[in-house]
Design a protein around this motif. Structure first.
Motif, PDB file in Angstrom:
ATOM      1  N   LEU A  75      -7.440  -4.227  -1.820  1.00 15.84           N
ATOM      2  CA  LEU A  75      -6.580  -3.464  -2.647  1.00 15.84           C
ATOM      3  C   LEU A  75      -6.969  -1.721  -3.143  1.00 15.84           C
ATOM      4  O   LEU A  75      -6.359  -0.790  -3.015  1.00 15.84           O
ATOM      5  CB  LEU A  75      -6.289  -3.983  -4.122  1.00 15.84           C
ATOM      6  CG  LEU A  75      -5.302  -5.200  -3.745  1.00 15.84           C
ATOM      7  CD1 LEU A  75      -5.384  -6.058  -5.123  1.00 15.84           C
ATOM      8  CD2 LEU A  75      -3.966  -4.841  -3.391  1.00 15.84           C
ATOM      9  N   GLY A 127       0.788  -1.120  -0.115  1.00 12.77           N
ATOM     10  CA  GLY A 127       0.032   0.019  -0.039  1.00 12.77           C
ATOM     11  C   GLY A 127       0.811   1.159  -0.021  1.00 12.77           C
ATOM     12  O   GLY A 127       1.708   1.301  -0.768  1.00 12.77           O
ATOM     13  N   TYR A 128       0.368   2.264   0.914  1.00 14.24           N
ATOM     14  CA  TYR A 128       1.055   3.515   0.798  1.00 14.24           C
ATOM     15  C   TYR A 128       2.558   3.321   1.303  1.00 14.24           C
ATOM     16  O   TYR A 128       3.037   2.518   2.140  1.00 14.24           O
ATOM     17  CB  TYR A 128       0.565   4.347   2.100  1.00 14.24           C
ATOM     18  CG  TYR A 128       1.505   5.663   2.272  1.00 14.24           C
ATOM     19  CD1 TYR A 128       1.566   6.757   1.383  1.00 14.24           C
ATOM     20  CD2 TYR A 128       1.849   5.925   3.439  1.00 14.24           C
ATOM     21  CE1 TYR A 128       2.448   7.900   1.579  1.00 14.24           C
ATOM     22  CE2 TYR A 128       2.552   6.882   3.839  1.00 14.24           C
ATOM     23  CZ  TYR A 128       2.778   7.876   2.833  1.00 14.24           C
ATOM     24  OH  TYR A 128       3.538   8.887   2.998  1.00 14.24           O
ATOM     25  N   ILE A 145       1.796   4.883  -4.116  1.00 13.53           N
ATOM     26  CA  ILE A 145       1.798   3.192  -4.023  1.00 13.53           C
ATOM     27  C   ILE A 145       2.578   2.764  -5.396  1.00 13.53           C
ATOM     28  O   ILE A 145       2.908   3.646  -6.108  1.00 13.53           O
ATOM     29  CB  ILE A 145       0.445   2.640  -3.927  1.00 13.53           C
ATOM     30  CG1 ILE A 145      -0.380   2.976  -5.413  1.00 13.53           C
ATOM     31  CG2 ILE A 145      -0.271   2.972  -2.626  1.00 13.53           C
ATOM     32  CD1 ILE A 145      -1.782   2.172  -5.345  1.00 13.53           C
ATOM     33  N   ARG A 163      -9.205   0.077  -1.495  1.00 16.73           N
ATOM     34  CA  ARG A 163      -9.594   1.003  -0.619  1.00 16.73           C
ATOM     35  C   ARG A 163      -7.978   1.490   0.123  1.00 16.73           C
ATOM     36  O   ARG A 163      -8.016   2.511   1.046  1.00 16.73           O
ATOM     37  CB  ARG A 163      -9.928   0.092   0.774  1.00 16.73           C
ATOM     38  CG  ARG A 163     -11.439  -0.138   0.564  1.00 16.73           C
ATOM     39  CD  ARG A 163     -12.140  -0.775   1.898  1.00 16.73           C
ATOM     40  NE  ARG A 163     -13.600  -0.863   1.643  1.00 16.73           N
ATOM     41  CZ  ARG A 163     -14.283  -2.028   1.512  1.00 16.73           C
ATOM     42  NH1 ARG A 163     -13.564  -3.218   1.150  1.00 16.73           N
ATOM     43  NH2 ARG A 163     -15.645  -1.875   1.367  1.00 16.73           N
ATOM     44  N   GLN A 164      -7.104   1.103  -0.382  1.00 14.87           N
ATOM     45  CA  GLN A 164      -5.563   1.589  -0.361  1.00 14.87           C
ATOM     46  C   GLN A 164      -5.199   2.634  -1.443  1.00 14.87           C
ATOM     47  O   GLN A 164      -4.192   3.308  -1.069  1.00 14.87           O
ATOM     48  CB  GLN A 164      -4.550   0.380  -0.343  1.00 14.87           C
ATOM     49  CG  GLN A 164      -4.678  -0.431   1.052  1.00 14.87           C
ATOM     50  CD  GLN A 164      -3.766  -1.733   0.778  1.00 14.87           C
ATOM     51  OE1 GLN A 164      -2.454  -1.352   1.309  1.00 14.87           O
ATOM     52  NE2 GLN A 164      -4.026  -2.887   0.612  1.00 14.87           N
ATOM     53  N   ASN A 208      -4.931   6.223  -3.064  1.00 11.92           N
ATOM     54  CA  ASN A 208      -5.134   7.651  -2.749  1.00 11.92           C
ATOM     55  C   ASN A 208      -5.535   8.315  -4.161  1.00 11.92           C
ATOM     56  O   ASN A 208      -5.428   7.751  -4.842  1.00 11.92           O
ATOM     57  CB  ASN A 208      -3.621   8.094  -2.352  1.00 11.92           C
ATOM     58  CG  ASN A 208      -3.116   7.566  -1.388  1.00 11.92           C
ATOM     59  OD1 ASN A 208      -3.407   7.581  -0.103  1.00 11.92           O
ATOM     60  ND2 ASN A 208      -1.988   6.574  -1.616  1.00 11.92           N
TER      61      ASN A 208
END
Length: 618
Positions: free
Chosen positions: A528, A480-481, A491, A530-531, A533
């Protein structure tokens, strides 16, 4: 007591809550918390702006006043450039001006955004104030005569007029550019003249920042404007350069660039014809055709895109790119016999470039054939003449003394029952991971679409399932981030796409039997999404639109077994499925700002979901 508006009551302008406006969701305006925020567990974020709203005319006048003020400042800084100092010829009605100062970099503010040919800003206000631009980043004429199919002002699910107006006023036309959030000054250009050096540099920088979205892994040094002939001994063909400029204009998301996309598109088509007539730099023609195919696919022109992808695939086979071999010691050229003769590669760098061209063809052919539902163009059989033997992409292909690793796995070995070989560092090379994911993605889709379920089918199904499991076992985790990233994307967008394709391949294999595997794959894809930006979407692989469509359709089918016990798994309730489906649709709608095809997919999914709800009601 909370007040609830009837579903049929029209929401007044400016009555949507700030949370729904930000996410561009349909809001019912209920106080103190709207239904949308309750459904998504965002009660604390649901707020309303009850301040007096400015009229659209007031806002536009203020915007115009600020732009005029900025124009006066730029004219003062640049020595009061006047329209009379420009050439009388023009592009699309705008005077052509050449900068008298070095490259100008604009601050992030929308009102400090760079102005192309400063004296002409007033002449472009009709385009600037066109509300349709708030719904789509480029004119509908570039979609082949249609629109993206989602978010048009007539769409009943689109956010209200006040939201559209607010989105327009807050929008910066030049938000994406080559590793920088600032868009440099680019002079106006008359297509009858050669493209200026400065324009070439800007467009190349844009493309190179987004080339992973086109699966373009060729040597970037080859396109250096100052070192081209020294590095490779020959320049890229104009067909390839015009295709690159075309994609750069698309990714720039600037009205000025959008207006000249057709110029580069037409030139690329012409130069491809010239190159084929003269057999000149045909590997470049393969890459140019791939880029045109990607451009057409993402702009909702699937049949045209398929024609170019098919041509690229057949030409690549004719050139023998599907059966490349490493150079022997001493960099001596091969004496290869191919249906379409081309000069032998000069060195390892050119061999690597040809390998990258083939795998680009493979990615476009396999992935977009799934997205469009059309058959693959590259052969997929055991015939010696057509069997793919080119090794996986590898970082050792370019300047390393080893050349192409002969021991690396080839495409056929991916589906063989023994453990996959070559899982060292070269096998974890991102271009190789993308290719393997694409192969699994397309093979699983082909199996899901098969009508005959004989012994050969189930053997292939089992081999593909095992290959998918082995691939997932060795795939690097998506974290993720990543804090070390200071600019978008925040990401690893390539790894994000690979993980998504892997999970969608699982959905394909278990399409006819919704169960634990489908449930977990769907959850993984939602995790995935939801991660992501907000700034990541601009750099996402456009094939994710098709991947998310498959995922959304799986959730629509889940409505039929909502709440039931399947194997050892209890399926979600309808309410949870609806919430998960909304997450996917919101991601697709956000992606549609960059790839109109995603908007078309979102609209179709919403129609299918509405039909499924009606069936549940009966």
């Amino acid at each position: 007591m909370p007040t609830r508006k009837s579903a049929s009551a029209a929401l007044q302008r400016g009555s949507a809550c700030l949370c729904c406006r930000k996410r561009k969701l349909k809001c019912d305006g209920s106080r103190p918390v709207c239904t949308q925020c309750i459904k998504m567990n965002r009660d604390a974020e649901c707020e309303y702006d009850d301040k007096k709203q400015k009229s659209r005319t007031q806002k536009l006048k203020e915007k115009l006043s600020m732009l005029e003020q900025r124009l006066r400042e730029l004219e003062s800084e640049n020595g009061a450039i006047s329209p009379s100092s420009s050439d009388s010829s023009s592009l699309l009605g705008f005077p052509i001006t050449q900068p008298s100062t070095p490259e100008i970099t604009a601050p992030p503010s929308v009102f400090d955004a760079p102005i192309y040919g400063s004296p002409t800003i007033i002449g472009s206000l009709d385009n600037l104030f066109d509300n349709s631009y708030a719904w789509s980043s480029r004119p509908s004429s570039l979609h082949g005569g249609g629109t993206s199919g989602y978010g048009t002002p007539s769409d009943p699910m689109a956010f209200d007029a006040d939201d559209a107006e607010q989105a327009f006023l807050e929008m910066t036309p030049f938000t994406s550019l080559a590793s920088s959030s600032e868009f440099p000054y680019m002079p106006q250009w008359n297509p009858h003249d050669p493209l200026p050096y400065e324009n070439k540099k800007i467009l190349l920088d844009i493309f190179l920042a987004h080339r992973h979205q086109c699966w373009f892994d060729g040597q970037a040094e080859r396109f250096s404007l100052s070192n081209t002939t020294h590095q490779f001994g020959f320049e890229p063909h104009p067909a390839l350069m015009n295709a690159i400029y075309l994609l750069a204009c698309h990714f720039a998301r600037s009205p000025s660039c959008s207006e000249i996309e057709h110029v580069f598109f037409t030139r690329a088509l012409h130069e491809i014809t010239v190159a084929l007539d003269t057999s000149d730099r045909l590997v470049d023609v393969v890459q140019a055709s791939c880029l045109l195919a990607v451009y057409l696919y993402i702009n909702c022109r699937a049949l045209e895109g398929y024609c170019h992808a098919f041509s690229a695939a057949r030409l690549a086979v004719g050139l023998g790119l599907h059966q490349l071999r490493p150079l022997p010691s001493g960099d001596a050229p091969h004496d290869e016999i191919t249906p379409i003769p081309i000069p032998p590669p000069r060195d390892r760098a050119e061999v690597a470039d040809r390998s990258a061209a083939f795998w680009q063809v493979f990615m476009v052919d396999r992935c977009w054939s799934v997205a469009s539902g059309l058959p693959v163009a590259l052969p997929d059989g055991d015939c010696p003449q057509v069997r793919i033997k080119t090794p996986w992409p590898s970082p050792s292909q370019s300047h390393d003394a080893r050349g192409i690793d002969v021991g690396a796995s080839t495409i056929s070995e991916l589906f063989e029952p023994q453990p996959m070989t070559g899982l060292e560092s070269d096998a974890l090379y991102m271009p190789a991971l993308r290719v393997k994911a694409a192969a699994l993605y397309e093979r699983s889709y082909r199996l899901a679409s098969a009508t005959k379920r004989n012994d050969a089918y189930w053997a292939d199904h089992h081999a593909t399932d095992l290959a998918l499991q082995r691939f997932a076992l060795h795939l690097p985790a998506f974290v993720g981030y990543e804090a070390w990233r200071t600019l978008a994307p925040l990401i690893d967008v390539d790894l994000f796409a690979v993980h998504t394709m892997m999970h969608v391949a699982t959905l394909h294999l278990h399409k006819d039997a919704l169960g634990r595997a489908t449930f977990h794959a769907g959850n993984a894809i939602l995790a995935l999404i939801r991660q992501l930006n907000e700034g990541d979407y601009e750099y996402l692989d456009p094939i994710l639109s098709a991947c998310w469509s498959t995922t959304a359709r799986t959730y629509v089918r889940m409505m039929g077994i909502a709440g039931q016990q399947v194997e050892t798994t209890t399926m979600y309730t309808v309410a949870v499925i609806e919430a998960e489906l909304e997450v996917i649709l919101n991601a697709m709608k956000t992606l549609s700002a960059f790839f109109p095809l995603s908007g078309d997919h979102a609209m179709k999914i919403e129609q299918e979901a509405a039909h499924a709800r009606n069936n549940l009601g009966h």
